[in-house]
Design a protein around this motif. Sequence first.
Motif, PDB file in Angstrom:
ATOM      1  N   THR A  72     -18.511  12.641  -6.327  1.00 11.31           N
ATOM      2  CA  THR A  72     -16.891  12.516  -6.576  1.00 11.31           C
ATOM      3  C   THR A  72     -16.023  12.600  -5.447  1.00 11.31           C
ATOM      4  OG1 THR A  72     -17.893  13.617  -8.305  1.00 11.31           O
ATOM      5  CG2 THR A  72     -15.356  13.936  -7.680  1.00 11.31           C
ATOM      6  N   CYS A  73     -16.368  13.590  -4.173  1.00 10.64           N
ATOM      7  CA  CYS A  73     -15.978  14.070  -2.860  1.00 10.64           C
ATOM      8  C   CYS A  73     -15.975  12.325  -2.001  1.00 10.64           C
ATOM      9  CB  CYS A  73     -17.079  15.177  -2.389  1.00 10.64           C
ATOM     10  SG  CYS A  73     -15.861  15.912  -1.125  1.00 10.64           S
ATOM     11  N   PRO A  74     -16.421  12.005  -2.343  1.00  8.15           N
ATOM     12  CA  PRO A  74     -16.920  10.472  -1.563  1.00  8.15           C
ATOM     13  C   PRO A  74     -16.234   9.313  -2.177  1.00  8.15           C
ATOM     14  CG  PRO A  74     -19.637  11.520  -1.775  1.00  8.15           C
ATOM     15  CD  PRO A  74     -18.357  12.121  -2.203  1.00  8.15           C
ATOM     16  N   LEU A  75     -16.125   9.307  -3.106  1.00  5.43           N
ATOM     17  CA  LEU A  75     -16.041   8.186  -3.934  1.00  5.43           C
ATOM     18  C   LEU A  75     -13.942   8.462  -3.882  1.00  5.43           C
ATOM     19  CD1 LEU A  75     -17.259   7.032  -6.839  1.00  5.43           C
ATOM     20  CD2 LEU A  75     -17.149   5.925  -5.124  1.00  5.43           C
ATOM     21  N   LEU A  76     -13.839  10.086  -3.586  1.00  5.21           N
ATOM     22  CA  LEU A  76     -11.905  10.772  -3.696  1.00  5.21           C
ATOM     23  C   LEU A  76     -11.354  10.226  -2.202  1.00  5.21           C
ATOM     24  CD1 LEU A  76     -12.048  14.181  -5.212  1.00  5.21           C
ATOM     25  CD2 LEU A  76     -11.001  11.887  -6.271  1.00  5.21           C
ATOM     26  N   LEU A  77     -12.124  10.455  -1.300  1.00  3.26           N
ATOM     27  CA  LEU A  77     -12.434  10.038   0.167  1.00  3.26           C
ATOM     28  C   LEU A  77     -11.736   8.441   0.092  1.00  3.26           C
ATOM     29  CD1 LEU A  77     -11.672  11.516   2.369  1.00  3.26           C
ATOM     30  CD2 LEU A  77     -13.601  11.812   3.794  1.00  3.26           C
ATOM     31  N   ALA A  78     -12.704   7.577  -0.172  1.00  6.10           N
ATOM     32  CA  ALA A  78     -12.948   6.124  -0.326  1.00  6.10           C
ATOM     33  C   ALA A  78     -11.512   5.687  -1.143  1.00  6.10           C
ATOM     34  CB  ALA A  78     -14.169   5.938  -0.823  1.00  6.10           C
ATOM     35  N   GLY A  79     -11.712   5.692  -2.283  1.00  9.56           N
ATOM     36  CA  GLY A  79     -10.122   5.593  -2.824  1.00  9.56           C
ATOM     37  C   GLY A  79      -8.660   6.035  -1.739  1.00  9.56           C
ATOM     38  N   LEU A  80      -8.530   7.072  -0.915  1.00 11.98           N
ATOM     39  CA  LEU A  80      -8.191   7.169  -0.411  1.00 11.98           C
ATOM     40  C   LEU A  80      -7.709   6.342   0.830  1.00 11.98           C
ATOM     41  CD1 LEU A  80      -8.233  11.590   0.389  1.00 11.98           C
ATOM     42  CD2 LEU A  80      -5.598   9.272  -0.994  1.00 11.98           C
ATOM     43  N   GLY A  81      -8.812   5.669   1.368  1.00 13.86           N
ATOM     44  CA  GLY A  81      -8.940   4.965   2.380  1.00 13.86           C
ATOM     45  C   GLY A  81      -8.587   3.739   1.943  1.00 13.86           C
ATOM     46  N   ILE A  82      -8.439   3.552   0.924  1.00 14.56           N
ATOM     47  CA  ILE A  82      -9.138   1.608   0.261  1.00 14.56           C
ATOM     48  C   ILE A  82      -6.848   1.812  -0.331  1.00 14.56           C
ATOM     49  CG2 ILE A  82      -9.547  -0.025  -1.315  1.00 14.56           C
ATOM     50  CD1 ILE A  82     -12.453   1.388  -1.179  1.00 14.56           C
ATOM     51  N   GLY A  83      -6.860   2.953  -0.928  1.00 13.34           N
ATOM     52  CA  GLY A  83      -5.200   3.039  -1.240  1.00 13.34           C
ATOM     53  C   GLY A  83      -4.597   2.823   0.291  1.00 13.34           C
ATOM     54  N   ALA A  84      -4.805   3.750   0.950  1.00 11.99           N
ATOM     55  CA  ALA A  84      -3.914   3.546   2.762  1.00 11.99           C
ATOM     56  C   ALA A  84      -3.942   1.787   2.857  1.00 11.99           C
ATOM     57  CB  ALA A  84      -4.757   4.468   3.788  1.00 11.99           C
ATOM     58  N   LEU A  85      -5.023   1.317   3.058  1.00 20.82           N
ATOM     59  CA  LEU A  85      -5.086  -0.045   3.491  1.00 20.82           C
ATOM     60  C   LEU A  85      -4.718  -1.187   2.494  1.00 20.82           C
ATOM     61  CD1 LEU A  85      -8.903  -0.057   4.120  1.00 20.82           C
ATOM     62  CD2 LEU A  85      -7.118  -0.501   5.649  1.00 20.82           C
ATOM     63  N   ALA A  86      -4.346  -0.668   1.272  1.00 22.08           N
ATOM     64  CA  ALA A  86      -3.277  -1.398   0.190  1.00 22.08           C
ATOM     65  C   ALA A  86      -1.956  -1.318   0.723  1.00 22.08           C
ATOM     66  CB  ALA A  86      -3.910  -1.202  -0.902  1.00 22.08           C
ATOM     67  N   SER A  87      -1.596  -0.242   0.966  1.00 18.28           N
ATOM     68  CA  SER A  87      -0.391   0.049   1.230  1.00 18.28           C
ATOM     69  C   SER A  87      -0.003  -0.421   2.053  1.00 18.28           C
ATOM     70  CB  SER A  87      -0.245   1.737   1.010  1.00 18.28           C
ATOM     71  OG  SER A  87      -0.871   2.024   2.429  1.00 18.28           O
ATOM     72  N   GLN A  88      -0.349  -1.466   3.055  1.00 19.82           N
ATOM     73  CA  GLN A  88       0.062  -1.576   4.633  1.00 19.82           C
ATOM     74  C   GLN A  88      -0.256  -3.394   4.770  1.00 19.82           C
ATOM     75  OE1 GLN A  88       1.887   0.409   6.566  1.00 19.82           O
ATOM     76  NE2 GLN A  88       1.997   1.975   4.556  1.00 19.82           N
ATOM     77  N   LEU A  89      -1.746  -3.779   4.258  1.00 20.31           N
ATOM     78  CA  LEU A  89      -1.917  -4.913   4.738  1.00 20.31           C
ATOM     79  C   LEU A  89      -0.927  -5.941   3.933  1.00 20.31           C
ATOM     80  CD1 LEU A  89      -5.614  -4.138   4.909  1.00 20.31           C
ATOM     81  CD2 LEU A  89      -4.053  -3.828   6.645  1.00 20.31           C
ATOM     82  N   GLY A  90      -1.111  -5.689   2.847  1.00 21.23           N
ATOM     83  CA  GLY A  90       0.053  -7.024   2.392  1.00 21.23           C
ATOM     84  C   GLY A  90       1.089  -7.744   2.998  1.00 21.23           C
ATOM     85  N   SER A  91       2.258  -6.069   3.003  1.00 26.99           N
ATOM     86  CA  SER A  91       3.416  -6.548   3.726  1.00 26.99           C
ATOM     87  C   SER A  91       3.396  -6.891   5.142  1.00 26.99           C
ATOM     88  CB  SER A  91       4.044  -4.818   3.845  1.00 26.99           C
ATOM     89  OG  SER A  91       5.403  -4.892   3.803  1.00 26.99           O
ATOM     90  N   VAL A  92       1.845  -6.559   5.865  1.00 24.54           N
ATOM     91  CA  VAL A  92       2.308  -7.064   7.726  1.00 24.54           C
ATOM     92  C   VAL A  92       1.314  -8.672   7.195  1.00 24.54           C
ATOM     93  CG1 VAL A  92       0.147  -7.400   9.080  1.00 24.54           C
ATOM     94  CG2 VAL A  92       1.028  -4.873   8.176  1.00 24.54           C
ATOM     95  N   THR A  93       0.590  -8.814   6.340  1.00 30.73           N
ATOM     96  CA  THR A  93       0.744 -10.016   7.085  1.00 30.73           C
ATOM     97  C   THR A  93       2.021 -10.906   6.786  1.00 30.73           C
ATOM     98  OG1 THR A  93      -0.351 -10.363   4.401  1.00 30.73           O
ATOM     99  CG2 THR A  93      -1.963  -9.561   6.470  1.00 30.73           C
ATOM    100  N   VAL A  94       1.847 -10.782   5.637  1.00 27.45           N
ATOM    101  CA  VAL A  94       4.159 -11.628   4.362  1.00 27.45           C
ATOM    102  C   VAL A  94       4.448 -11.141   6.057  1.00 27.45           C
ATOM    103  CG1 VAL A  94       5.235 -12.085   2.905  1.00 27.45           C
ATOM    104  CG2 VAL A  94       2.820 -12.029   2.355  1.00 27.45           C
ATOM    105  N   SER A  95       5.354 -10.326   6.466  1.00 26.21           N
ATOM    106  CA  SER A  95       6.099 -10.182   7.651  1.00 26.21           C
ATOM    107  C   SER A  95       5.973 -10.936   9.159  1.00 26.21           C
ATOM    108  CB  SER A  95       6.577  -8.295   7.401  1.00 26.21           C
ATOM    109  OG  SER A  95       6.782  -8.043   6.137  1.00 26.21           O
ATOM    110  N   SER A  96       4.659 -10.868   8.382  1.00 25.82           N
ATOM    111  CA  SER A  96       4.659 -11.548  10.289  1.00 25.82           C
ATOM    112  C   SER A  96       4.577 -12.608  10.058  1.00 25.82           C
ATOM    113  CB  SER A  96       3.060 -11.368  10.312  1.00 25.82           C
ATOM    114  OG  SER A  96       1.805 -11.833   9.702  1.00 25.82           O
ATOM    115  N   VAL A  97       5.395 -13.955   9.579  1.00 26.31           N
ATOM    116  CA  VAL A  97       5.545 -15.537   9.350  1.00 26.31           C
ATOM    117  C   VAL A  97       7.201 -15.344   7.783  1.00 26.31           C
ATOM    118  CG1 VAL A  97       3.024 -15.902   9.581  1.00 26.31           C
ATOM    119  CG2 VAL A  97       4.252 -15.361   7.259  1.00 26.31           C
TER     120      VAL A  97
END
Length: 568
Positions: free
Chosen positions: A404-429
Amino acid sequence: MASAGTGTARAAGGGGGVLLTLCAGQFLMTLDSSVMNVSIATVSADVGTTVSGIQTAITLYTLVMAAFMITGGRLGRIFGRKRVFAVGCVIYGCGSLTTALAGNLAVLTVGWSVLEGIGAALIMPAIVALVAANFAPPDRPRAYGLVASAGAIAVATGPLVGGLFTTYLSWRWVFAGEVVVVLVILAFTRRMSESPAGGPAAPGPLGQQGVAGEPAGGSRGWSASLDLTGTGLSALGLGLVVYGVLRAGSWGLVRPKDGGPAWLGLSPACWLIFAGLFTLRVFLWWEERRIARGRPALLDPAMLRNRTLRGGLTSFFFQYLLQAGLFFVVPLFLSVSLGLSAVETGVWLIPLSATLLAAAVGIPRLLPHASPRRIVRLGFLALLGGIVIMIALLDLGAGPEIVTCPLLLAGLGIGALASQLGSVTVSSVADEDSAEVGGVQNTVTNLGASIGTAVAGTVLIASLTTSFLAGVRDNPAAPPDLAAQATVRLTEGAPFLSDQDLEAGLAAAGVPAPTAEVIVDENARARVTALRASLAVLALVALFATVFTRRIPPRQLAGSGRGPSATG
């Protein structure tokens, strides 16, 4: 600079209905594999084939998607992203209906692997471009975060959905339900804003538009615009790389496994990956040659020299590698080591989905001006922390609550990445390149997921075999000849079996009870060791991924086109 039509669309903003439609499309594209993975035995029995036959269909689905992602992005540029999205939905819906009605492996392969794979290759790059067309730059991080989290949640909830339907109804109802969802998506598609088809002429060097040679008017002259040679080269190269990665677990990555095939002393997987990379290099050369001649190309290689885009794609690759590896290892621990059902396994994965969604939505809303570089770096560190905690807790020998605790932390990590990377790639072109970026981005994520599953599986089986044999040799209760017999029988890798399945197999083979007890005990210990080894490799990858976050921009890009430090 973006076109006037696109600018108007963005000014209007993307409504909740549009975002929900795009999230539903992304969820649907990702759900199938995780549903099928927990239903393999039932599906194989229903369509009269073997487990390996269904695994082949799963592999082919991945190959078709990966091979045609770049082409799907190009088709969106020629015909219009909304139109290609809708056509992809129709093809995908036809594939889902065919799969639901399949009576044999051939029909299942055509419906699921081919038609759904082609549909996904059209839909997923279009989703990236349609977010850019329907949302103003400040709103894109949240939109991309929700779309990406929809896919990750589909992976996490797939075992639960598949387990429920397989146990209480039929796996066929999952695919029948997909047809209904596709019809709903099509009904809402008309609300989306569309960036004009055709766009600039050939994709010249970044920042330049209107290279002569591409027919105007979108679909007119589409056969010349599509670059059929480039399509064939990219599909062949990507297909060879992904297939080589997927077969590495069975054949070995470099050194061939005992009893397995060997080409010139090396594993065929190594040669396939090398051939695929060489073909992709030829593909890039071909694209440069077409652009130099003023002809339309499938992909502008200059785009890949964009530093910010490379940073975003690299982080995407590591995110999906870690995500796929984690979703491979954790369900194995829950279902095999702890003996949980598919439904119970899915329930214990819900904490990851909850924090993932919270981070993907909350970070852009609460921290709209936060540094993308810092958020991405913290995301990888959160993933690293979750994996390390899980390694430590495996030694406790407790129940499913230890995830439970590891997955809560891993979910935060994946969510943080998801919140930024799509915008980073598309906004770069520039915005008109968003569909091409979508094709490359989805190719990279599919490759990352394939490698993540292959690496996690290979390390798991290799460590299980080594640990089991060492345990048998060192166990004073083991019969003297047991280690020698096990060495001969496990040259191709120990099967990852639950205690119950192993006991049943040993009893059916007539193994004496004392010997069987030793084997079961050593297998249980070896399973934990193997899980720890596989997670340790993922932890090293997460740590390594933080090195590449310096390529992520330190602040949000202003909008269309390239931001600071985009090239280099």
